[in-house]
Design an enzyme around this catalytic site. Sequence first.
Site, PDB file in Angstrom:
ATOM      1  N   TYR A   1      -1.211  -0.659  10.213  1.00  0.00           N
ATOM      2  CA  TYR A   1      -1.359  -1.297   8.894  1.00  0.00           C
ATOM      3  C   TYR A   1      -0.115  -1.045   8.042  1.00  0.00           C
ATOM      4  CZ  TYR A   1      -3.260  -2.136   4.195  1.00  0.00           C
ATOM      5  OH  TYR A   1      -3.465  -2.580   2.913  1.00  0.00           O
TER       6      TYR A   1
ATOM      7  N   TRP B   1     -16.483  13.544   5.052  1.00  0.00           N
ATOM      8  CA  TRP B   1     -15.511  13.674   6.132  1.00  0.00           C
ATOM      9  C   TRP B   1     -14.331  14.539   5.695  1.00  0.00           C
ATOM     10  CZ3 TRP B   1     -14.257   8.955   9.700  1.00  0.00           C
ATOM     11  CH2 TRP B   1     -15.436   8.569  10.368  1.00  0.00           C
TER      12      TRP B   1
ATOM     13  N   ARG C   1     -22.933   6.691  -0.412  1.00  0.00           N
ATOM     14  CA  ARG C   1     -23.576   7.837   0.233  1.00  0.00           C
ATOM     15  C   ARG C   1     -24.335   8.700  -0.786  1.00  0.00           C
ATOM     16  NH1 ARG C   1     -19.371  10.785   3.730  1.00  0.00           N
ATOM     17  NH2 ARG C   1     -19.063   8.612   4.318  1.00  0.00           N
TER      18      ARG C   1
ATOM     19  N   THR D   1      -1.407   2.730  -5.152  1.00  0.00           N
ATOM     20  CA  THR D   1      -2.073   3.888  -4.576  1.00  0.00           C
ATOM     21  C   THR D   1      -3.485   3.467  -4.181  1.00  0.00           C
ATOM     22  OG1 THR D   1      -2.569   6.227  -4.958  1.00  0.00           O
ATOM     23  CG2 THR D   1      -2.954   4.713  -6.801  1.00  0.00           C
TER      24      THR D   1
ATOM     25  N   HIS E   1     -13.127   2.391   2.197  1.00  0.00           N
ATOM     26  CA  HIS E   1     -12.295   3.484   1.709  1.00  0.00           C
ATOM     27  C   HIS E   1     -13.182   4.573   1.108  1.00  0.00           C
ATOM     28  CE1 HIS E   1      -9.128   0.276   1.801  1.00  0.00           C
ATOM     29  NE2 HIS E   1      -8.488   1.277   2.361  1.00  0.00           N
TER      30      HIS E   1
ATOM     31  N   LYS F   1       2.665  -3.703   6.347  1.00  0.00           N
ATOM     32  CA  LYS F   1       2.995  -3.744   4.924  1.00  0.00           C
ATOM     33  C   LYS F   1       4.495  -3.534   4.684  1.00  0.00           C
ATOM     34  CE  LYS F   1      -0.933  -4.752   3.103  1.00  0.00           C
ATOM     35  NZ  LYS F   1      -1.103  -6.030   2.386  1.00  0.00           N
TER      36      LYS F   1
ATOM     37  N   SER G   1       0.843  -1.192   0.000  1.00  0.00           N
ATOM     38  CA  SER G   1       0.000   0.000   0.000  1.00  0.00           C
ATOM     39  C   SER G   1       0.876   1.238   0.000  1.00  0.00           C
ATOM     40  CB  SER G   1      -0.886   0.010   1.247  1.00  0.00           C
ATOM     41  OG  SER G   1      -1.476   1.274   1.435  1.00  0.00           O
ATOM     42  N   SER G   2       0.361   2.319  -0.554  1.00  0.00           N
ATOM     43  CA  SER G   2       1.117   3.574  -0.573  1.00  0.00           C
ATOM     44  C   SER G   2       1.261   4.179   0.814  1.00  0.00           C
ATOM     45  CB  SER G   2       0.435   4.583  -1.502  1.00  0.00           C
ATOM     46  OG  SER G   2      -0.879   4.862  -1.061  1.00  0.00           O
ATOM     47  N   CYS G   3       0.509   3.675   1.799  1.00  0.00           N
ATOM     48  CA  CYS G   3       0.609   4.234   3.151  1.00  0.00           C
ATOM     49  C   CYS G   3       1.916   3.849   3.840  1.00  0.00           C
ATOM     50  CB  CYS G   3      -0.580   3.811   3.997  1.00  0.00           C
ATOM     51  SG  CYS G   3      -0.553   2.077   4.489  1.00  0.00           S
TER      52      CYS G   3
END
Length: 326
Positions: free
Chosen positions: A140, A206, A191, A168, A183, A144, A111-113
């Site tokens: 998380y 948010w 929504r 990404t 996500h 990774k 993941s890009s995180c």
Amino acid sequence: MPGSLRHQRVFVAGHKGMVGSAIVGRLKDLGYENILTASRDELDLLDQAGVRAWFAEHKPDQVYIAAAKVGGIHANNTLPAEFIYQNLMIEANLVHAAHQSDVQKLLFLGSSCIYPKFAEQPMREDALLTGTLEPTNEPYALAKIAGIKLCESYNRQYGRDYRSVMPTNLYGPNDNFHPENSHVIPALLRRFHEAVQNDAAEVVIWGSGKPMREFLHVDDMAAASVHVMELDDATYQAHSEPMLSHINVGTGVDCTIRELAETVARVTGYQGKLVFDSSKPDGTPRKLMDVSRLKSLGWEASISLEDGLRDAYQWYLDNHEVARMA
């Protein structure tokens, strides 16, 4: 090389998830003849002995690790223990079992995180471990990062060919559409869809709407994953650096969350007011991937954000009664 690989036994871990199902579809489209899958009832990836026994029985030649515990800001913030424990166990069990079963080729999906919260933009692969992570998803991200280092370590010690791709933000068919634990794209699609159905005067999003994000359709991610896996060793190594086994996967283009919300409104046909709740966390200010390494390896994304959102929304309309909502 691709022709010979396509006769091999290929295990896609996490084949029922968004990314795993897209990889299975891509492999089938390319003519792979022997794709192995296992549902959660058939194989508990948190069970080390069970994973080892499954590998010993089925003897895969290639492994894609698309299985993971995933979620958005709310889920990461409220379930940190589950996110770090489950992801560490899944990747450790699969990588080690693959090695024990003499699997030479493996692809780990991250993941890009993994990159620091304030990494220079666009984020290059060598930004890894150069700064502090975003607190809301640090557990998380650490899991990774450990997955990348697992692959690097087995390559160093045992001469394996275990590669890692860092996508990404992904979206598309088979996504999780829970309004809080999902996500941003599936949450917004649901929504706005419900707002249209209920003729709502406004939709609350948010955060401030200012953070910038990059989004990649899951079919592009699947195509990139198989492309990287199929690269012959000489080509892959020519574009690699020592101790840098991971490759960014993205579009190289980002937008603000406000722009994303406006696009989702257009795709779903919502014409009411957009309200941004600044009391909710924004997360990282900007996350844009440097995808020059992947381009040098012969692949780039082809699905535009609006086209991808229309595809994802149509899938939701066709499948909302069975879509994942947890």
